[in-house]
Design a protein around this motif. Sequence first.
Motif, mmCIF file in Angstrom:
data_model
loop_
_atom_site.group_PDB
_atom_site.id
_atom_site.type_symbol
_atom_site.label_atom_id
_atom_site.label_comp_id
_atom_site.label_asym_id
_atom_site.label_seq_id
_atom_site.Cartn_x
_atom_site.Cartn_y
_atom_site.Cartn_z
ATOM 1 N N GLY A 11 0.801 -1.213 0.000
ATOM 2 C CA GLY A 11 0.000 0.000 0.000
ATOM 3 C C GLY A 11 0.833 1.262 0.000
ATOM 4 N N ALA A 12 0.138 2.364 -0.293
ATOM 5 C CA ALA A 12 0.822 3.642 -0.478
ATOM 6 C C ALA A 12 0.975 4.423 0.826
ATOM 7 N N SER A 13 0.706 3.802 1.983
ATOM 8 C CA SER A 13 0.769 4.579 3.229
ATOM 9 C C SER A 13 2.124 4.452 3.913
ATOM 10 N N ALA A 14 2.314 5.247 4.954
ATOM 11 C CA ALA A 14 3.552 5.213 5.743
ATOM 12 C C ALA A 14 3.694 3.874 6.466
ATOM 13 N N GLU A 15 2.648 3.055 6.481
ATOM 14 C CA GLU A 15 2.718 1.764 7.164
ATOM 15 C C GLU A 15 2.904 0.592 6.179
ATOM 16 N N HIS A 16 3.452 0.896 5.007
ATOM 17 C CA HIS A 16 3.674 -0.106 3.967
ATOM 18 C C HIS A 16 4.463 -1.332 4.477
ATOM 19 N N ASP A 17 5.603 -1.081 5.109
ATOM 20 C CA ASP A 17 6.483 -2.178 5.551
ATOM 21 C C ASP A 17 5.785 -3.095 6.537
ATOM 22 N N VAL A 18 5.089 -2.467 7.476
ATOM 23 C CA VAL A 18 4.393 -3.223 8.509
ATOM 24 C C VAL A 18 3.396 -4.178 7.852
ATOM 25 N N SER A 19 2.711 -3.670 6.839
ATOM 26 C CA SER A 19 1.716 -4.463 6.128
ATOM 27 C C SER A 19 2.360 -5.669 5.433
ATOM 28 N N CYS A 20 3.543 -5.474 4.850
ATOM 29 C CA CYS A 20 4.239 -6.588 4.172
ATOM 30 C C CYS A 20 4.604 -7.680 5.175
ATOM 31 N N VAL A 21 5.054 -7.284 6.335
ATOM 32 C CA VAL A 21 5.418 -8.271 7.362
ATOM 33 C C VAL A 21 4.181 -9.071 7.772
ATOM 34 N N THR A 22 3.090 -8.355 7.996
ATOM 35 C CA THR A 22 1.848 -9.029 8.378
ATOM 36 C C THR A 22 1.432 -10.044 7.313
ATOM 37 N N HIS A 97 -2.593 -1.150 6.261
ATOM 38 C CA HIS A 97 -2.768 -0.229 7.387
ATOM 39 C C HIS A 97 -2.740 1.208 6.895
ATOM 40 N N GLY A 98 -3.495 2.059 7.559
ATOM 41 C CA GLY A 98 -3.418 3.489 7.272
ATOM 42 C C GLY A 98 -4.211 3.907 6.045
ATOM 43 N N PRO A 99 -3.970 5.156 5.568
ATOM 44 C CA PRO A 99 -4.717 5.692 4.441
ATOM 45 C C PRO A 99 -4.633 4.802 3.197
ATOM 46 N N HIS A 100 -5.668 4.799 2.391
ATOM 47 C CA HIS A 100 -5.788 3.970 1.186
ATOM 48 C C HIS A 100 -5.683 2.487 1.487
ATOM 49 N N GLY A 101 -6.329 2.069 2.552
ATOM 50 C CA GLY A 101 -6.298 0.650 2.894
ATOM 51 C C GLY A 101 -7.178 0.367 4.084
ATOM 52 N N GLU A 102 -6.952 1.152 5.146
ATOM 53 C CA GLU A 102 -7.711 0.950 6.389
ATOM 54 C C GLU A 102 -8.808 2.009 6.498
ATOM 55 N N ASP A 103 -8.882 2.901 5.519
ATOM 56 C CA ASP A 103 -9.715 4.103 5.673
ATOM 57 C C ASP A 103 -11.000 4.105 4.860
ATOM 58 N N GLY A 104 -11.364 2.958 4.277
ATOM 59 C CA GLY A 104 -12.630 2.897 3.545
ATOM 60 C C GLY A 104 -12.479 3.014 2.040
ATOM 61 N N THR A 105 -11.314 3.422 1.556
ATOM 62 C CA THR A 105 -11.168 3.595 0.107
ATOM 63 C C THR A 105 -11.157 2.238 -0.599
ATOM 64 N N VAL A 106 -10.297 1.345 -0.137
ATOM 65 C CA VAL A 106 -10.239 0.002 -0.727
ATOM 66 C C VAL A 106 -11.566 -0.729 -0.474
ATOM 67 N N GLN A 107 -12.140 -0.512 0.706
ATOM 68 C CA GLN A 107 -13.414 -1.148 1.037
ATOM 69 C C GLN A 107 -14.502 -0.698 0.056
ATOM 70 N N GLY A 108 -14.481 0.572 -0.340
ATOM 71 C CA GLY A 108 -15.453 1.069 -1.317
ATOM 72 C C GLY A 108 -15.291 0.369 -2.650
ATOM 73 N N MET A 109 -14.049 0.157 -3.049
ATOM 74 C CA MET A 109 -13.806 -0.535 -4.308
ATOM 75 C C MET A 109 -14.305 -1.981 -4.222
ATOM 76 N N LEU A 180 -3.734 8.275 10.606
ATOM 77 C CA LEU A 180 -2.524 7.471 10.413
ATOM 78 C C LEU A 180 -2.484 6.393 11.492
ATOM 79 N N GLY A 181 -1.364 5.700 11.579
ATOM 80 C CA GLY A 181 -1.216 4.656 12.590
ATOM 81 C C GLY A 181 0.241 4.357 12.814
ATOM 82 N N SER A 182 0.532 3.327 13.597
ATOM 83 C CA SER A 182 1.902 2.924 13.923
ATOM 84 C C SER A 182 2.699 4.054 14.584
ATOM 85 N N SER A 183 1.997 4.992 15.180
ATOM 86 C CA SER A 183 2.604 6.145 15.859
ATOM 87 C C SER A 183 3.360 7.081 14.917
ATOM 88 N N VAL A 184 3.214 6.905 13.606
ATOM 89 C CA VAL A 184 3.904 7.766 12.642
ATOM 90 C C VAL A 184 3.370 9.201 12.771
#
Length: 349
Positions: A11-22, A97-109, A180-184
Amino acid sequence: GRLRLLVLFGGASAEHDVSCVTAAHVLAAADRTKYDLIPVGITRDGTWIRNDKAIAALAEATPALPDALEPAGTEVEPLLEIAGTDNRPTVVLPLLHGPHGEDGTVQGMLELAGVPYVGSGVLSSALCMDKAMTKVVAAQARIPQCRWIEFRAGTGERAQLVERTIAELGLPVFVKPANLGSSVGISKAHDAAELAEAIDLALRYDEVLVIEEAVTAREIEVAVLGNLTPEASVAGEIRPGSDFYDYADKYVNGAAALVIPADLPPEDSDRVRELAAATFSTLRCSGMARVDFFYEEGGRGWLLNEVNTIPGFTPASMYPKLWEASGLSYPALIDRLVELASQRHEIRS
Ligand code: ATP
Ligand code: MG
Ligand code: MG
Ligand code: MG
């Protein structure tokens, strides 16, 4: 045949890396006899990549390495990839995690595509991603919270905001980007100079800020699972390794300790589990959410901090660990989430 389980990560958010690990952990743990796993990575610039190599990479690399799962492979068209080529049943598991993933945008698609997906829908995802909106809606339902103010870029001078914050909340305070998330982008400010810096930092991530009084409290989290009749796990406690539970503490040093179950008097534990389920329903969550509280002992008691609709989801993360302690293993939790996604889809369509 097996269900197509399309795992969306990166994903395009600041939490990209965290998401890959998950995603690495989920792909390694999901039951291959039940699911045909389809890893789809989203690059930092938003391109969707069918990651067939990811499964093979997992066999070699340790799932702790996000590099093994960095989106690589063939570029795909999102809606076609979701629908698939045959008419096999599909469930999407967004681990973004975070914008464009956890925020309803992907869910809308995914709603438009008509495909069941794990977790909260459009409204709830957007509400919970925005810390200011979460507080407004939770306050309406009388869920206790700390004192806070909101600021929108362009609506005043920074110096005035510093003054207003100190007048209304005192010091220290926490300054956060609203979405946002992950304390960023989050800092704790102890004086006017730190506050000015904290505001500048948070404004780099979002045009809306939330500033909160810093509460002196224990941090207690509850995992909630279900749709219309959600269940709450046992409560867990975070003991941050530094001044607060920051990005390094979450993902770099790992100095924070998770205490499961949290050491609480039974009536307080019952109360927070009740509050967590009520918060989940108030914010129209479905599937899963981790509801986080502050526990101000001898003071106001329980205060809602925030709701994460796509919480950290490695086997070492709080959400799966809370369910494990409540009797549900990591692979069984994945199965349960897929079931809940299908059930919700059937009711709504
Ligand atoms: P997550 O990774 O859980 O999504 P986040 O980025 O949404 O986190 P918060 O949970 O709002 O951020 O804040 C991060 C951490 O900062 C908290 O876990 C806590 O340690 C500390 N913190 C945040 N707000 C406050 C507050 N008002 N008073 C005291 N500590 C706070
Ligand atoms: Mg959060
Ligand atoms: Mg989060
Ligand atoms: Mg948090």
